[in-house]
Enzyme design. Sequence first.
Site, PDB file in Angstrom:
ATOM      1  N   TRP A  79       6.053   9.585  -8.656  1.00 10.27           N
ATOM      2  CA  TRP A  79       4.843  10.059  -8.014  1.00 10.27           C
ATOM      3  C   TRP A  79       4.764  11.557  -8.265  1.00 10.27           C
ATOM      4  O   TRP A  79       5.668  12.289  -7.877  1.00 10.27           O
ATOM      5  CB  TRP A  79       4.875   9.772  -6.504  1.00 10.27           C
ATOM      6  CG  TRP A  79       3.576  10.176  -5.869  1.00 10.27           C
ATOM      7  CD1 TRP A  79       3.264  11.377  -5.271  1.00 10.27           C
ATOM      8  CD2 TRP A  79       2.388   9.394  -5.808  1.00 10.27           C
ATOM      9  NE1 TRP A  79       1.963  11.384  -4.852  1.00 10.27           N
ATOM     10  CE2 TRP A  79       1.394  10.170  -5.162  1.00 10.27           C
ATOM     11  CE3 TRP A  79       2.051   8.101  -6.245  1.00 10.27           C
ATOM     12  CZ2 TRP A  79       0.101   9.694  -4.938  1.00 10.27           C
ATOM     13  CZ3 TRP A  79       0.779   7.638  -6.027  1.00 10.27           C
ATOM     14  CH2 TRP A  79      -0.181   8.428  -5.378  1.00 10.27           C
ATOM     15  N   GLU A 133       7.410   4.927  -5.556  1.00  8.42           N
ATOM     16  CA  GLU A 133       7.164   6.365  -5.471  1.00  8.42           C
ATOM     17  C   GLU A 133       8.487   7.092  -5.281  1.00  8.42           C
ATOM     18  O   GLU A 133       9.295   6.711  -4.445  1.00  8.42           O
ATOM     19  CB  GLU A 133       6.243   6.719  -4.288  1.00  8.42           C
ATOM     20  CG  GLU A 133       4.806   6.303  -4.450  1.00  8.42           C
ATOM     21  CD  GLU A 133       3.936   6.825  -3.306  1.00  8.42           C
ATOM     22  OE1 GLU A 133       4.334   7.834  -2.660  1.00  8.42           O
ATOM     23  OE2 GLU A 133       2.878   6.230  -3.048  1.00  8.42           O
ATOM     24  N   ASN A 153       0.321  -0.521   0.626  1.00 16.37           N
ATOM     25  CA  ASN A 153       1.191   0.613   0.364  1.00 16.37           C
ATOM     26  C   ASN A 153       1.797   1.136   1.659  1.00 16.37           C
ATOM     27  O   ASN A 153       1.078   1.421   2.619  1.00 16.37           O
ATOM     28  CB  ASN A 153       0.404   1.738  -0.321  1.00 16.37           C
ATOM     29  CG  ASN A 153       1.292   2.897  -0.721  1.00 16.37           C
ATOM     30  OD1 ASN A 153       2.114   2.775  -1.637  1.00 16.37           O
ATOM     31  ND2 ASN A 153       1.144   4.019  -0.044  1.00 16.37           N
ATOM     32  N   GLU A 154       3.126   1.253   1.691  1.00 16.29           N
ATOM     33  CA  GLU A 154       3.938   1.774   2.793  1.00 16.29           C
ATOM     34  C   GLU A 154       3.318   1.523   4.175  1.00 16.29           C
ATOM     35  O   GLU A 154       2.974   2.441   4.925  1.00 16.29           O
ATOM     36  CB  GLU A 154       4.292   3.257   2.597  1.00 16.29           C
ATOM     37  CG  GLU A 154       3.165   4.227   2.389  1.00 16.29           C
ATOM     38  CD  GLU A 154       3.670   5.630   2.030  1.00 16.29           C
ATOM     39  OE1 GLU A 154       4.728   5.756   1.374  1.00 16.29           O
ATOM     40  OE2 GLU A 154       2.981   6.595   2.405  1.00 16.29           O
ATOM     41  N   HIS A 168      -4.420   1.178  -0.315  1.00 21.47           N
ATOM     42  CA  HIS A 168      -3.673   2.439  -0.258  1.00 21.47           C
ATOM     43  C   HIS A 168      -4.440   3.394   0.667  1.00 21.47           C
ATOM     44  O   HIS A 168      -5.069   4.349   0.222  1.00 21.47           O
ATOM     45  CB  HIS A 168      -3.532   3.022  -1.664  1.00 21.47           C
ATOM     46  CG  HIS A 168      -2.515   4.118  -1.771  1.00 21.47           C
ATOM     47  ND1 HIS A 168      -1.417   4.037  -2.602  1.00 21.47           N
ATOM     48  CD2 HIS A 168      -2.418   5.314  -1.154  1.00 21.47           C
ATOM     49  CE1 HIS A 168      -0.695   5.143  -2.498  1.00 21.47           C
ATOM     50  NE2 HIS A 168      -1.295   5.948  -1.615  1.00 21.47           N
ATOM     51  N   ARG A 220       0.969   2.601 -12.223  1.00 22.75           N
ATOM     52  CA  ARG A 220       0.673   2.044 -10.904  1.00 22.75           C
ATOM     53  C   ARG A 220      -0.555   2.742 -10.336  1.00 22.75           C
ATOM     54  O   ARG A 220      -0.588   3.971 -10.240  1.00 22.75           O
ATOM     55  CB  ARG A 220       1.864   2.221  -9.964  1.00 22.75           C
ATOM     56  CG  ARG A 220       1.603   1.664  -8.567  1.00 22.75           C
ATOM     57  CD  ARG A 220       2.821   1.816  -7.668  1.00 22.75           C
ATOM     58  NE  ARG A 220       2.529   1.308  -6.335  1.00 22.75           N
ATOM     59  CZ  ARG A 220       2.461   2.059  -5.229  1.00 22.75           C
ATOM     60  NH1 ARG A 220       2.685   3.363  -5.305  1.00 22.75           N
ATOM     61  NH2 ARG A 220       2.184   1.515  -4.068  1.00 22.75           N
ATOM     62  N   GLN A 261      -7.338   9.303  -4.501  1.00 27.42           N
ATOM     63  CA  GLN A 261      -6.666  10.533  -4.895  1.00 27.42           C
ATOM     64  C   GLN A 261      -6.985  10.970  -6.306  1.00 27.42           C
ATOM     65  O   GLN A 261      -6.802  12.139  -6.654  1.00 27.42           O
ATOM     66  CB  GLN A 261      -5.149  10.372  -4.739  1.00 27.42           C
ATOM     67  CG  GLN A 261      -4.705  10.180  -3.304  1.00 27.42           C
ATOM     68  CD  GLN A 261      -3.207   9.962  -3.187  1.00 27.42           C
ATOM     69  OE1 GLN A 261      -2.731   8.841  -3.296  1.00 27.42           O
ATOM     70  NE2 GLN A 261      -2.480  11.029  -2.946  1.00 27.42           N
ATOM     71  N   TYR A 267      11.725   9.457  -0.696  1.00 27.49           N
ATOM     72  CA  TYR A 267      11.758  10.868  -1.049  1.00 27.49           C
ATOM     73  C   TYR A 267      12.975  11.610  -0.530  1.00 27.49           C
ATOM     74  O   TYR A 267      13.433  12.550  -1.177  1.00 27.49           O
ATOM     75  CB  TYR A 267      10.486  11.564  -0.543  1.00 27.49           C
ATOM     76  CG  TYR A 267       9.241  11.118  -1.271  1.00 27.49           C
ATOM     77  CD1 TYR A 267       8.830  11.745  -2.446  1.00 27.49           C
ATOM     78  CD2 TYR A 267       8.477  10.058  -0.804  1.00 27.49           C
ATOM     79  CE1 TYR A 267       7.700  11.337  -3.127  1.00 27.49           C
ATOM     80  CE2 TYR A 267       7.336   9.637  -1.477  1.00 27.49           C
ATOM     81  CZ  TYR A 267       6.956  10.281  -2.641  1.00 27.49           C
ATOM     82  OH  TYR A 267       5.837   9.856  -3.321  1.00 27.49           O
TER      83      TYR A 267
END
Length: 511
Positions: free
Chosen positions: A441, A398, A189-190, A144, A100, A45, A334
């Site tokens: 994030w 995040e 990641n997640e 990720h 991070r 990203q 979120y």
Amino acid sequence: MVGSRLSFSLCLVLNLSVTAFSSLEFSRYDFPTDFIFGAGTSAYQVEGAAFQDGRTPSTWYTFAHAGHAHGATGDIACDEYHKYKEDVKLMVETGLDAYRFSISWSRLIPNGRGPVNPKGLEYYNNLINELIKHGIEPHVTLFHVDLPQVLEDEYEGWLSRRIVKDFTEFADVCFREFGDRVLHWTTLNEGNVFVLAGYDMGFIPPQRCSPPFGLTFCAKGNSSSEPYIAGHHLLLAHASAARLYKKKYQDKQHGFIGINIFGYWFAPLTNTTEDIIATQRAKDFYLGWFLDPLVSGDYPEIVKKNAGARIPAFTKNECKQVKGSFDFIGINHYLAIHIKDNPEKLKTDQRNFAADVGVDMISTLGPPGQYPVMPWGLQGVLEYFKQVYGNPPIYIHENGQQMKRNTTLNDTARVEYIQAYMGGLLDAIRNGSNARGYFIWSFLDVLEIIEGYESSYGLYYVDLDDPDLKRYPKLSAHWYSGFLKGKNITPDEANDITKNKMALSNARSIQ
């Protein structure tokens, strides 16, 4: 166990309705002295340099180049590969305790296994050294979304048990080369959302799904079984890497290793028994699916019952390896979602994860393109982890507000969102949560996996039309910087700072 979780969930819903928004005025000095504040990005990203210095394609690269991110790619992104010193300087000016980021597997080990790329090794050493030199802690994620495409092509990546060995060897290189300076490692990641979006609904890499479940066209896949298979291998790979770290490196390097999940919070739509039971079922599937093996060594009973033979079973040895294989849990959070029981889904012959859960998920709408402000959801997650999973150390990896990408720099809604969630986090800590850190994030406006550059989460705007990709602080960057420096400034005060900055000639050039 299920009964105690149900009664706890009902009490928690009632309590959170009272405590929400109770800490809107606070400073960083209200948090524990060793609490970490930071911001994050991930490799594909933000780095760019997609074809440079030996890097090979990842599954995310392939996905983006197929046009699935509004035609955008990470070929250049924010060019942090070349601009890392400038970005670290911004982190210092902002006042971050930690940054991070993730390591691109295909940059460090271009063939997925075997020889290490000297240029990739040099880049991550330079980035880590620059952070350390300026007093910023590196918090590193190993995976990720961006699996080396060569491994996806060779054996379908996370669908094969071969991934466990290759991931562990990749982790070994990272621990060996960077572990003398990196003290916080996150393996994945997640993982819960990654396998659902990538192997059930098919709208992120590796874009696998099957009719009628996929939200997009997938050339291959099986939505009924592959999310469970990939999730199983994620847990085994995490446990293998964690076991290696603890056995070979931890005593010498004195670091910590954990795993990250997407921390949904679910609340019943009504106070009916059906919706309350359905809400607990959703928690067992979306959270317990990963957390129960990590804490207790096996999947929740309801998950095994409803998924049946489609979910792999742990051997006794694997149960022992997975159980307790973490020093902390990372949470990405979120928003909260309301749950309505839908027993018809449980009766259907066409099965996938959503059918196994048997609920309708109802999101509260915020302003167009934004999340609603629901800090009680984060409080709920933290209290649930405390009561059900033994209150492990937690990092909020995040949390942030999505907004349409623009050049105004005046992101008041993001400031209000962050302030509210940090207040909810403070309430949770005062109520005994073992939360250790909070990362916004994202640090910069980065390539988002679906929206590309159409939406943004960044504290800093990146001018993609400028050949130098100049960064500009938004109101949120000024607010966060003031908070991190011990000032209790309001969004209006931060807005005044931003307006003054925008009046400068370099900021006017992008209006």
